[in-house]
Design a protein around this motif. Structure first.
Motif, mmCIF file in Angstrom:
data_model
loop_
_atom_site.group_PDB
_atom_site.id
_atom_site.type_symbol
_atom_site.label_atom_id
_atom_site.label_comp_id
_atom_site.label_asym_id
_atom_site.label_seq_id
_atom_site.Cartn_x
_atom_site.Cartn_y
_atom_site.Cartn_z
ATOM 1 N N VAL A 218 0.899 -1.243 0.208
ATOM 2 C CA VAL A 218 -0.003 0.268 0.049
ATOM 3 C C VAL A 218 1.125 1.301 0.083
ATOM 4 N N GLU A 219 0.636 2.267 -0.848
ATOM 5 C CA GLU A 219 1.466 3.446 -1.052
ATOM 6 C C GLU A 219 0.594 4.524 -0.702
ATOM 7 N N GLY A 220 1.016 5.606 -0.384
ATOM 8 C CA GLY A 220 0.114 6.800 0.041
ATOM 9 C C GLY A 220 0.868 8.007 -0.618
ATOM 10 N N LEU A 221 0.079 8.977 -1.097
ATOM 11 C CA LEU A 221 0.583 10.090 -1.847
ATOM 12 C C LEU A 221 -0.436 11.203 -1.442
ATOM 13 N N VAL A 222 0.194 12.391 -1.015
ATOM 14 C CA VAL A 222 -0.192 13.607 -0.674
ATOM 15 C C VAL A 222 0.284 14.580 -1.774
ATOM 16 N N ILE A 223 -0.329 15.437 -2.449
ATOM 17 C CA ILE A 223 0.167 16.408 -3.292
ATOM 18 C C ILE A 223 -0.578 17.591 -3.129
ATOM 19 N N ASP A 224 -0.090 18.798 -2.484
ATOM 20 C CA ASP A 224 -0.825 20.044 -2.481
ATOM 21 C C ASP A 224 0.154 21.298 -2.467
ATOM 22 N N GLU A 225 -0.076 22.392 -2.101
ATOM 23 C CA GLU A 225 0.849 23.548 -2.136
ATOM 24 C C GLU A 225 1.656 23.742 -1.124
ATOM 25 N N GLU A 226 1.133 23.129 0.139
ATOM 26 C CA GLU A 226 1.830 23.484 1.682
ATOM 27 C C GLU A 226 1.957 22.280 2.350
ATOM 28 N N THR A 227 2.109 21.039 1.878
ATOM 29 C CA THR A 227 2.400 19.770 2.526
ATOM 30 C C THR A 227 3.952 19.906 2.810
ATOM 31 N N HIS A 228 4.388 19.683 4.179
ATOM 32 C CA HIS A 228 5.934 19.207 4.143
ATOM 33 C C HIS A 228 5.972 18.085 5.258
ATOM 34 N N LEU A 229 7.455 17.935 5.485
ATOM 35 C CA LEU A 229 7.966 16.642 6.087
ATOM 36 C C LEU A 229 7.290 16.590 7.419
ATOM 37 N N GLY A 230 6.939 17.698 8.173
ATOM 38 C CA GLY A 230 6.047 17.499 9.364
ATOM 39 C C GLY A 230 5.058 16.770 9.257
ATOM 40 N N HIS A 231 4.003 17.135 8.148
ATOM 41 C CA HIS A 231 2.893 16.293 7.901
ATOM 42 C C HIS A 231 2.831 14.962 7.759
ATOM 43 N N MET A 294 9.699 13.047 0.579
ATOM 44 C CA MET A 294 9.223 14.159 -0.231
ATOM 45 C C MET A 294 9.240 13.770 -1.910
ATOM 46 N N VAL A 295 7.895 14.155 -2.474
ATOM 47 C CA VAL A 295 8.139 13.622 -3.829
ATOM 48 C C VAL A 295 9.159 14.487 -4.608
ATOM 49 N N HIS A 296 9.914 13.498 -5.641
ATOM 50 C CA HIS A 296 10.889 14.238 -6.107
ATOM 51 C C HIS A 296 10.503 15.415 -7.266
ATOM 52 N N PRO A 297 10.902 16.549 -7.550
ATOM 53 C CA PRO A 297 10.341 17.401 -8.456
ATOM 54 C C PRO A 297 10.386 16.855 -9.891
ATOM 55 N N ASN A 298 11.305 15.801 -10.026
ATOM 56 C CA ASN A 298 11.149 15.239 -11.395
ATOM 57 C C ASN A 298 9.842 14.645 -11.637
ATOM 58 N N VAL A 299 9.608 13.769 -10.762
ATOM 59 C CA VAL A 299 8.042 13.161 -10.609
ATOM 60 C C VAL A 299 7.096 14.120 -10.988
ATOM 61 N N LEU A 300 7.008 15.327 -10.348
ATOM 62 C CA LEU A 300 6.175 16.191 -10.388
ATOM 63 C C LEU A 300 5.981 16.648 -11.899
ATOM 64 N N LYS A 301 7.298 17.056 -12.418
ATOM 65 C CA LYS A 301 7.448 17.581 -13.732
ATOM 66 C C LYS A 301 6.872 16.444 -14.766
ATOM 67 N N GLU A 308 7.787 24.226 -8.748
ATOM 68 C CA GLU A 308 7.808 25.298 -7.906
ATOM 69 C C GLU A 308 6.436 25.747 -7.112
ATOM 70 N N ARG A 309 5.437 25.288 -7.692
ATOM 71 C CA ARG A 309 4.082 25.482 -6.949
ATOM 72 C C ARG A 309 3.447 24.360 -5.820
ATOM 73 N N TYR A 310 3.857 23.274 -6.690
ATOM 74 C CA TYR A 310 3.268 21.997 -5.920
ATOM 75 C C TYR A 310 4.435 21.089 -5.034
ATOM 76 N N GLN A 311 4.149 20.383 -3.966
ATOM 77 C CA GLN A 311 4.956 19.559 -3.430
ATOM 78 C C GLN A 311 3.929 18.657 -2.617
ATOM 79 N N GLY A 312 4.716 17.475 -2.337
ATOM 80 C CA GLY A 312 4.098 16.524 -1.383
ATOM 81 C C GLY A 312 5.033 15.481 -1.160
ATOM 82 N N PHE A 313 4.088 14.448 -0.438
ATOM 83 C CA PHE A 313 5.038 13.222 -0.079
ATOM 84 C C PHE A 313 4.377 12.024 -0.129
#
Length: 362
Positions: A218-231, A294-301, A308-313
């Motif tokens: 089972v894998e989890g994914l969260v993507i938004d504009e504010e998610t960080h490592l603490g979450h 944290m999701v790698h920027p290359n994956v987002l691209k 630059e706008r989105y990040q996630g874990f």
């Protein structure tokens, strides 16, 4: 056959019915009288040799005998059945102190993998995660390229991955090696914010006590504009406490490397071993349970999202190993052996539906 002879046959058959002592004897009388080779059937055979003027009267007489014997048999059968029931009631007693006989629901069992998957789903659904699914047969892009896995990576080699024959376009479909392709499909199909888990089967060329060619993740994914490592750390800590049903859990995040996350970490939980029992949340021993980052920027691209706008874990757990750890099953290969004795021992009752309110493992 004359009319007096027919009357004598009728009386003889009715007398045989009346004298039948039980249902089995009555059935013998019925077959002898009304069966395909019975005495009434023999009367019908005589019709073909009779003149037309005699045939009708004789046929009516034969049918009268048949109807009378049939009615007598039905009445006798009902009488014998009532007598049999009365005899049973007179001599048989029910011991109401005996335990209730278990029905079919007590014999069936839910496989531990299915049960743990339901437990995971219950926990993450409470955190607001939805369930995403994808095919077991994946493209190279979804399984490797989009996840920033380079062409020379060992996971792409035939000794580690199940490939299908090459297609005319040069593409080689693959049995997915993780459920991460579901994350790729979700990001391609939907726009953030995203919060999903992706449970399912995965396949790798490996087999020993703790590895099988087909297993469950089972894998989890969260993507938004504010998610960080603490979450991410909070989600995993709350998951561990809920899954192992403890009030506190010690967690250790160690730096690691995965192509699809940056930074990447492996997560250990503290435990103590008391005899053959592993107690989560106690002691000073450490046990690895998952990988995350944290999701790698290359994956987002690769899925058309602006890093630059989105990040996630993202995080991933082995469902089979979680089941082994929580419920004390020593060998992963037994999960897929189809041994009913094993399933009877480790399986769960069909109505043992895990809920956070009632307790996951009740």
């Amino acid at each position: 056959m004359s009319a007096p002879e027919l009357d004598m046959l009728k009386e003889e058959l009715l007398d045989a019915v009346a004298r039948a002592p039980d249902l089995a004897a009555l059935e013998d009388v019925r077959i002898a009288a009304l069966g395909k080779k019975g005495r009434v059937a023999d009367l019908m055979l005589l019709l073909s040799d009779m003149p037309p003027d005699e045939r009708r009267a004789f046929g009516q007489a034969a049918n009268t005998i048949k109807d009378a014997v049939s009615l007598a048999i039905d009445a006798k059968r009902a009488e014998l059945a009532r007598a049999l029931t009365a005899e049973k009631l007179a001599h048989e007693r029910a011991d109401v102190t005996l335990p209730v006989r278990e029905g079919p629901l007590a014999d069936g069992r839910i496989h531990p993998v299915s049960q743990v998957t339901d437990e995971l789903t219950e926990i993450f659904a409470d955190m607001g995660f939805s369930i995403a699914e994808g095919p077991d047969i994946e493209t190279d892009f979804n399984n490797f390229t989009a996840l920033n896995i380079p062409p020379e990576h060992p996971a792409r080699q035939d000794h580690d991955t199940f490939y299908f024959a090459q297609r005319p376009d040069g593409e080689r479909p693959v049995l997915r090696t993780h459920t991460s392709p579901v994350q790729i499909r979700t990001m391609l199909a939907e726009k953030p914010p995203l919060r999903i888990i992706a449970p399912g089967r995965v396949y790798r060329c490996d087999s020993d006590q703790t590895h099988t060619p087909m297993f469950h993740q089972v894998e989890g994914l969260v993507i938004d504009e504010e998610t960080h490592l603490g979450h991410l750390k909070w989600v995993l800590e709350e998951f561990a406490k809920a899954f192992f049903e403890v009030k506190q859990v010690k967690m250790r995040f160690r730096a690691s490397y995965f192509p699809f996350t940056e930074p990447s970490m492996e997560v250990d939980i503290g435990y103590a071993k008391v005899g053959d029992e592993i107690r989560i949340g106690e002691g000073d021993e450490w046990l690895e349970i998952l990988g995350c980052g944290m999701v790698h920027p290359n994956v987002l691209k690769n899925v058309g999202l602006d890093p630059e706008r989105y990040q996630g874990f993202a995080f991933g757990l082995g469902i089979d190993r979680l089941a082994m750890l929580k419920y004390g099953m020593p060998d992963l290969r037994a999960f897929f052996a189809g041994d009913l004795r094993w399933l009877k021992h480790y399986g769960f009752p069909p109505l043992a539906i895990p809920t956070l309110a009632a307790g996951l493992s009740l």
